[in-house]
Design a protein around this motif. Structure first.
Motif, PDB file in Angstrom:
ATOM      1  N   LEU A 118       0.939  -0.928   0.205  1.00 27.69           N
ATOM      2  CA  LEU A 118      -0.287  -0.316   0.673  1.00 27.69           C
ATOM      3  C   LEU A 118       1.057   1.785  -0.060  1.00 27.69           C
ATOM      4  O   LEU A 118       1.842   1.406   1.044  1.00 27.69           O
ATOM      5  N   THR A 119       0.495   2.134  -1.076  1.00 27.60           N
ATOM      6  CA  THR A 119       1.310   3.405  -0.892  1.00 27.60           C
ATOM      7  C   THR A 119       0.756   4.564  -0.312  1.00 27.60           C
ATOM      8  O   THR A 119      -0.133   4.046   0.650  1.00 27.60           O
ATOM      9  N   PRO A 120       1.540   5.412  -0.088  1.00 27.09           N
ATOM     10  CA  PRO A 120       1.421   6.259   0.644  1.00 27.09           C
ATOM     11  C   PRO A 120      -0.273   7.432   0.376  1.00 27.09           C
ATOM     12  O   PRO A 120      -0.726   7.798   0.858  1.00 27.09           O
ATOM     13  N   THR A 121       0.122   7.256  -0.579  1.00 27.85           N
ATOM     14  CA  THR A 121      -1.712   7.590  -1.677  1.00 27.85           C
ATOM     15  C   THR A 121      -2.802   6.816  -1.102  1.00 27.85           C
ATOM     16  O   THR A 121      -3.635   7.037  -0.677  1.00 27.85           O
ATOM     17  N   TYR A 122      -2.702   5.315  -0.327  1.00 26.13           N
ATOM     18  CA  TYR A 122      -3.847   4.476  -0.786  1.00 26.13           C
ATOM     19  C   TYR A 122      -3.803   4.939   1.423  1.00 26.13           C
ATOM     20  O   TYR A 122      -5.345   5.016   1.513  1.00 26.13           O
TER      21      TYR A 122
END
Length: 248
Positions: free
Chosen positions: A118-122
């Protein structure tokens, strides 16, 4: 030759430029809404914003046609700023689509074979989901300036909503790469006495999650706030996204 810059190898100047360009979204929304208001004053037609987000150079060693790029704390701030803007203009903005969801551009999820992260944007999307199916609560505030050389932008981005259970949520982005901010607000209408907070930040501007370290950037509990006599004071660290939940 690089045309857009690296998704992970950047400094404060590139950080500032990216966020300044992100804030241009509000001008686009406002100007398009003014045109639509002229012909559709009852706002029967919604404004749809398609494929917003960051676009940098593809990751070295990947297929240029696939547009695969990493996702850092900088992208988390881009997501938070845009979601706040969309929320603030929800009377006209009815749908928005980030570009894109998995592995491409500002993705929420990255995969490698059977592995997934999971990315920071997620995490920003997950934090901001408290605004879904809620009612916009107007917020009036004066932001300090975030200055870089001869340029400046607002340091703080804020939006707020109240859900059906009467819980107030406030989402705050501190755009500055090195300056904290203290926000004070008078809470009217209710006797707010419970606050829970979540913060997303990193140990460096290009902090990001990898398959070797999938939790380098993740939300944690946030308690740098006080409430006294209906006055909420929040200390926001640099380069961070905070969501507060208040109950009466």
């Amino acid at each position: 030759m690089s045309q857009k810059g690296s998704s992970t190898d950047f400094g404060a100047a590139e950080w500032f430029t990216t966020l300044k360009r992100t804030l241009h979204m509000e001008e686009l929304i406002v100007k398009h809404s003014e045109i639509m208001d002229k012909y559709d004053p009852d706002k029967k037609v919604g404004l749809i914003i398609d494929e917003w987000g960051t676009w940098y150079d593809v990751e070295p060693g990947t297929n240029p046609g696939f547009l695969y790029q990493q996702n850092t704390l900088r992208d988390a701030l881009v997501a938070g700023i845009n979601l706040n803007l969309f929320h603030q203009h929800c009377d006209r903005v009815q749908m928005t689509n980030i570009a894109q969801i998995v592995n491409v551009l500002q993705a929420l999820i990255l995969t490698e074979g059977e592995k997934m992260l999971l990315t920071p944007t997620y995490h920003v999307f997950d934090m901001f989901k408290v605004h879904q199916d809620a009612e916009l609560v107007p917020v009036e505030f004066v932001s300090p300036d975030y200055v870089m050389g001869e340029e400046s932008i607002s340091q703080i981005s804020v939006s707020s909503s109240m859900n059906a259970e009467g819980k107030l949520h406030i989402s705050i982005c501190n755009l500055s790469h090195d300056q904290s901010a203290e926000i004070s607000s008078t809470l009217v209408g209710f006797n707010w006495n419970i606050v829970r907070g979540t913060i997303l930040q990193g140990d460096q501007l290009h902090a990001h999650n990898t398959f070797a370290d999938q939790d380098a950037v993740k939300p944690i509990s946030f308690d740098a706030w006080t409430i006294q006599d209906q006055q909420l004071t929040v200390h926001i660290p640099p380069a961070s996204v905070v969501v507060l939940a208040l109950e009466a």
